[in-house]
Write an enzyme that holds these catalytic residues in place. Structure first.
Site, mmCIF file in Angstrom:
data_model
loop_
_atom_site.group_PDB
_atom_site.id
_atom_site.type_symbol
_atom_site.label_atom_id
_atom_site.label_comp_id
_atom_site.label_asym_id
_atom_site.label_seq_id
_atom_site.Cartn_x
_atom_site.Cartn_y
_atom_site.Cartn_z
ATOM 1 N N ASN A 157 0.840 -1.211 0.000
ATOM 2 C CA ASN A 157 0.000 0.000 0.000
ATOM 3 C C ASN A 157 0.872 1.256 0.000
ATOM 4 O OD1 ASN A 157 -3.025 -0.399 0.114
ATOM 5 N ND2 ASN A 157 -2.320 -1.966 1.555
ATOM 6 N N ARG A 196 0.933 -1.780 15.060
ATOM 7 C CA ARG A 196 1.011 -1.439 16.485
ATOM 8 C C ARG A 196 -0.277 -0.738 16.867
ATOM 9 N NH1 ARG A 196 4.242 -4.420 18.737
ATOM 10 N NH2 ARG A 196 4.306 -3.071 20.561
ATOM 11 N N LEU A 240 -2.205 2.026 18.831
ATOM 12 C CA LEU A 240 -1.758 3.375 19.206
ATOM 13 C C LEU A 240 -2.546 3.873 20.412
ATOM 14 C CD1 LEU A 240 -1.549 4.692 15.559
ATOM 15 C CD2 LEU A 240 0.385 4.179 17.069
ATOM 16 N N ASN A 292 -5.977 5.211 8.020
ATOM 17 C CA ASN A 292 -5.588 3.792 8.065
ATOM 18 C C ASN A 292 -6.331 3.063 6.964
ATOM 19 O OD1 ASN A 292 -4.456 1.340 9.130
ATOM 20 N ND2 ASN A 292 -6.464 0.882 10.011
ATOM 21 N N HIS A 331 -7.800 -0.757 6.010
ATOM 22 C CA HIS A 331 -8.126 -2.030 6.649
ATOM 23 C C HIS A 331 -8.756 -2.959 5.605
ATOM 24 C CE1 HIS A 331 -9.099 -4.776 9.868
ATOM 25 N NE2 HIS A 331 -10.303 -4.901 9.351
HETATM 26 C C1 GAR Z 1 -2.931 -4.595 4.068
HETATM 27 O O1 GAR Z 1 -3.822 -5.563 3.577
HETATM 28 C C2 GAR Z 1 -3.628 -3.685 5.056
HETATM 29 O O2 GAR Z 1 -4.958 -3.422 4.716
HETATM 30 C C3 GAR Z 1 -3.539 -4.511 6.317
HETATM 31 O O3 GAR Z 1 -2.251 -5.048 6.306
HETATM 32 C C4 GAR Z 1 -1.846 -5.245 4.952
HETATM 33 C C5 GAR Z 1 -0.520 -4.594 4.748
HETATM 34 O O4 GAR Z 1 0.012 -4.913 3.478
HETATM 35 N N1 GAR Z 1 -3.779 -3.704 7.488
HETATM 36 C C6 GAR Z 1 -4.466 -4.117 8.553
HETATM 37 O O5 GAR Z 1 -4.872 -5.248 8.670
HETATM 38 C C7 GAR Z 1 -4.667 -3.064 9.622
HETATM 39 N N2 GAR Z 1 -5.704 -3.445 10.516
HETATM 40 P P1 GAR Z 1 1.091 -3.978 2.823
HETATM 41 O O6 GAR Z 1 2.244 -3.861 3.837
HETATM 42 O O7 GAR Z 1 1.529 -4.722 1.597
HETATM 43 O O8 GAR Z 1 0.455 -2.667 2.515
#
Ligand code: GAR
Length: 193
Positions: free
Chosen positions: A16, A94, A96, A110, A112
């Site tokens: 991302n 993490r 927060l 963020n 998700h």
């Molecule tokens: C992504 O799918 C993001 O939506 C998720 O972690 C992944 C990170 O991938 N985040 C969460 O679950 C937060 N609650 P990336 O490092 O390739 O972006």
């Protein structure tokens, strides 16, 4: 209008993050990625960011033991030193404290991998398949003190297809994440969120 100075906070792969960096290369994009900050020194996303010429920093949470606020004060110092205006969490794993969230109220986003408020927390694709939903997706939201909550900026729906596994579904959701995060950051940077 001056581009907003954005920090992306990561813990891992950073796909991302890479989509935000790519979007911000456009002259007309209202934000610039001024910093990528990781809580893990070995996050692969740091290598990607450096290869794109982006400034990186590490604040290793393991150095702070149980002192979460100490860790966050160190994060805050780095963000201040880089004159950061908006923070994008991108796979930053993490929790927060209300103190840190309060510093960035309305200025921290963020992403998700689920259609919030459904499936907060981890293993969202497995849980969506177990629940038998027909539509899954991803959400970009402002961060509030409660995990995976806060006002929604953008959501994208992703169909669950017959025979999907958590991996195939997760890959389809991730593609959608890469589309909506740059759009959501644009909205916020332009003051339209
Ligand atoms: C992504 O799918 C993001 O939506 C998720 O972690 C992944 C990170 O991938 N985040 C969460 O679950 C937060 N609650 P990336 O490092 O390739 O972006």
């Amino acid at each position: 209008m001056a581009k907003k100075r954005v920090a992306i906070l990561i813990s891992g792969r950073g796909s991302n993050m890479a989509s935000l960096i790519a979007a911000a290369k456009d002259d007309g994009y209202p934000a610039q990625i001024a910093l990528v900050l990781s809580n893990r020194p070995d996050a692969p996303g740091l290598v990607t960011a450096k290869s794109q010429g982006i400034t990186t920093a590490v604040v290793d949470h393991t150095m702070y033991g149980k002192d979460r606020e100490g860790f966050e004060r160190a994060l805050q110092d780095v963000l201040t030193a880089h004159r950061i205006e908006l923070v994008c969490l991108a796979g930053f794993m993490r929790l927060l404290t209300p103190w840190f969230v309060g510093q960035w109220q309305g200025r921290m986003l963020n992403i998700h991998p689920a259609l919030l408020p459904a499936f907060k927390g981890l293993h969202t694709h497995e849980r969506a398949l177990e629940a038998g939903v027909k539509t899954h997706g991803a959400t970009v939201h402002f961060v509030s003190a409660e995990m995976d909550s806060g006002p929604i900026i953008a959501q994208v729906e992703v169909p669950v297809l017959p025979g999907d596994t958590a991996d195939t579904l997760g890959a389809r959701v991730l593609e959608a994440e890469h589309r909506i995060y740059p759009q959501a950051l644009r909205q916020v940077a332009e003051g339209r969120a």
